[in-house]
Scaffold this motif. Structure first.
Motif, mmCIF file in Angstrom:
data_model
loop_
_atom_site.group_PDB
_atom_site.id
_atom_site.type_symbol
_atom_site.label_atom_id
_atom_site.label_comp_id
_atom_site.label_asym_id
_atom_site.label_seq_id
_atom_site.Cartn_x
_atom_site.Cartn_y
_atom_site.Cartn_z
ATOM 1 N N TYR A 91 13.348 -2.124 2.155
ATOM 2 C CA TYR A 91 12.949 -3.493 1.505
ATOM 3 C C TYR A 91 13.420 -4.729 2.236
ATOM 4 O O TYR A 91 13.159 -5.617 1.949
ATOM 5 N N PRO B 15 10.033 0.285 -5.563
ATOM 6 C CA PRO B 15 9.028 1.251 -5.846
ATOM 7 C C PRO B 15 9.443 2.787 -6.150
ATOM 8 O O PRO B 15 10.419 3.273 -5.721
ATOM 9 N N PRO C 163 8.793 -7.741 -3.216
ATOM 10 C CA PRO C 163 8.256 -6.978 -2.132
ATOM 11 C C PRO C 163 7.913 -8.096 -0.976
ATOM 12 O O PRO C 163 7.421 -9.244 -0.830
ATOM 13 N N GLN C 164 8.228 -7.397 0.481
ATOM 14 C CA GLN C 164 8.191 -8.378 1.614
ATOM 15 C C GLN C 164 7.182 -7.714 2.564
ATOM 16 O O GLN C 164 7.404 -6.472 2.931
ATOM 17 N N GLU C 165 6.150 -8.516 3.142
ATOM 18 C CA GLU C 165 5.523 -7.766 3.809
ATOM 19 C C GLU C 165 5.917 -7.609 5.482
ATOM 20 O O GLU C 165 6.869 -8.118 5.585
ATOM 21 N N ALA D 25 8.620 -0.704 2.165
ATOM 22 C CA ALA D 25 8.684 -0.931 0.679
ATOM 23 C C ALA D 25 7.667 -1.851 0.106
ATOM 24 O O ALA D 25 7.252 -1.692 -1.113
ATOM 25 N N PHE D 26 7.007 -2.564 1.049
ATOM 26 C CA PHE D 26 5.942 -3.524 0.413
ATOM 27 C C PHE D 26 4.745 -2.689 -0.027
ATOM 28 O O PHE D 26 4.248 -3.321 -1.324
ATOM 29 N N ASP D 27 4.378 -1.579 0.462
ATOM 30 C CA ASP D 27 3.135 -1.113 -0.043
ATOM 31 C C ASP D 27 3.609 0.648 -0.448
ATOM 32 O O ASP D 27 2.690 1.213 -0.530
ATOM 33 N N GLN E 161 4.662 1.230 -7.115
ATOM 34 C CA GLN E 161 5.124 -0.125 -7.616
ATOM 35 C C GLN E 161 5.341 -0.695 -8.905
ATOM 36 O O GLN E 161 4.761 -0.035 -9.764
#
Length: 439
Positions: free
Chosen positions: A159, A304, A333-335, A339-341, A345
């Motif tokens: 993350y 997530p 969520p950090q691009e 963990a972003f996608d 979620q």
């Protein structure tokens, strides 16, 4: 030039700001107390989570308003937000006059010269190789100062963007750290706060061995009454480290050990090493070997894959552990992070709701801890007179600056800032302790 510094984010960022200040003063510039009337405002930004990014952008826009009114010359933006969005910053915020990435703090003098010549410098040096041993101008009250023992991070939590912003983990030498610590002691520092993204890894990159016990042993030879430790990862503890913490009276029995969660599935998904059972075993060992230990941790809700069962497991863990201090955050969520996608979620509203439930649970643990302090006497570092409270305010060993609470106390006479005094605890108020200074 008159230069104003604004440092946002963590203590490690503050140290970089203090290093930039020292470079500026050494070269003949002066430090301004406020950006209003300064030639340059330097904003050292945090880019870790959304709230930190918003704070940095709001600060830049506020400076831009001063600049438009002719009350500020130029704006130089440094730090993690610059590093993370180096291609977008000038496009989205044309008010900015220069950028420094996290690998270019020591390029500040060149950046100032370039801005004075009418250029827009954008310096982004190697984030894996930076100078960490430079002089500093300590901006916190000198009685409490940070000692950053390493830069960067190798943990690669799913993350977290820090490794991509700060580079690989790199320890400073024991010799450089002892020299800096001695300078701080000579200036009157009472509380030395040892800090890095993960201090338990200290030395692995230098010698292949964990060297934190040896470093702490050397620091304890210096005249600091208090040495505080931030941040220790649960899987990196050794018997030798526990022994040093337990037996060195100068090391405060306060350990900040970020665990983030207590469900094994989520810990694996987060790329955290260790299991809930191992965390529980560690806490039991630490409690048994370090009497009076206060443990602080960090927890994330809404990761997530966190369903109701996983969240309830985290609640049960917190009820069992009775951690005296906890920072609780909804997942942001950090691009650019795994963990972003990730699948599963959790919505922001639900993540916030769960965080609020944990805060409520944790407040009961803290109330119970405070009740147990009634009638005891604590050593307190005085931080001055609090006019709103009508008494003095300070911190005990159980309270780290900026993240924990205070001890409010009355005294028969004047108590200087930075003085260590003994306070008999007589009450509590809004999660803080109250008491009377003993003669």
């Amino acid at each position: 030039m008159k230069i104003a510094f604004i440092s946002l984010g963590c203590a490690k960022n503050l140290v970089n700001s203090e290093q930039m200040m020292a470079l500026c003063v050494k070269s003949g510039h002066t430090l301004a107390d406020s950006p209003d009337g300064a030639d340059v405002a330097v904003v050292n930004t945090c880019g870790f989570i959304d709230s930190a990014k918003s704070e940095a952008i709001d600060q830049i826009l506020s400076l831009a308003a001063l600049k438009d009114e002719g009350r500020l010359g130029k704006i130089l933006v440094a730090g993690c937000l610059s590093q993370r969005y180096q291609d977008e910053m000038l496009q989205e915020l044309p008010e900015i006059d220069g950028l420094l990435g996290t690998g270019s703090y020591t390029d500040i003098l060149e950046a100032l010269d370039a801005m004075a010549a009418g250029d827009v410098p954008t310096y982004f040096g190697d984030i894996h190789h930076t100078l960490e041993d430079g002089a500093r101008i300590v901006t916190k009250p000198l009685y409490s100062a940070y000692l950053k023992i390493a830069e960067g991070c190798d943990n690669r939590c799913a993350y977290c963007v820090i490794p991509s912003l700060r580079g690989k983990y790199r320890s400073r030498t024991v010799e450089s750290l002892v020299a800096e610590a001695k300078s701080l002691a000579d200036q009157g520092t009472k509380e030395l706060i040892v800090v890095a993204q993960d201090i338990t890894r200290y030395g692995l990159d230098l010698t292949g061995k964990r060297m934190l016990p040896q470093l702490l042993t050397e620091l304890c030879k210096l005249p600091f009454p208090w040495i505080r430790l931030h941040y220790l990862y649960p899987d990196e503890f050794t018997d030798e480290l526990i022994e040093v913490i337990a037996n060195e009276p100068k090391i405060l029995k306060y350990l900040d050990i970020p665990i983030q969660h207590a469900n094994d599935k989520l810990l694996r998904a987060m790329n955290r090493r260790g299991t809930k059972a191992e965390i529980m075993a560690l806490f039991e060992i630490l409690r048994a070997r370090i009497p009076g230990l206060v443990i602080r941790t960090s927890l994330i809700t809404g990761l997530p894959g966190e369903g109701e069962a996983e969240f309830e497991e985290l609640c049960d863990f917190l009820r069992w552990a009775k951690l005296e201090r906890a920072g609780i955050f909804p997942f942001s969520p950090q691009e650019g992070t795994p963990a972003f996608d990730m699948p599963g979620q959790v919505g922001e509203v639900e993540a916030v709701r769960r965080a609020e439930l944990l805060v409520e649970l944790q407040s009961r643990v803290m109330d119970e801890y405070n009740e147990q302090r009634l009638g005891t006497t604590l050593e307190v570092l005085c931080e001055g007179f609090d006019a709103a409270a009508g008494c003095y305010a300070g911190r005990s060993y159980a309270d780290s600056p900026d993240v924990d609470g205070h001890v409010y106390f009355t005294a028969a006479g004047r108590v200087p800032e930075g003085e260590l005094v003994r306070v008999r605890i007589t009450g509590t108020t809004d999660g803080d302790l109250t008491g009377e200074m003993e003669d």
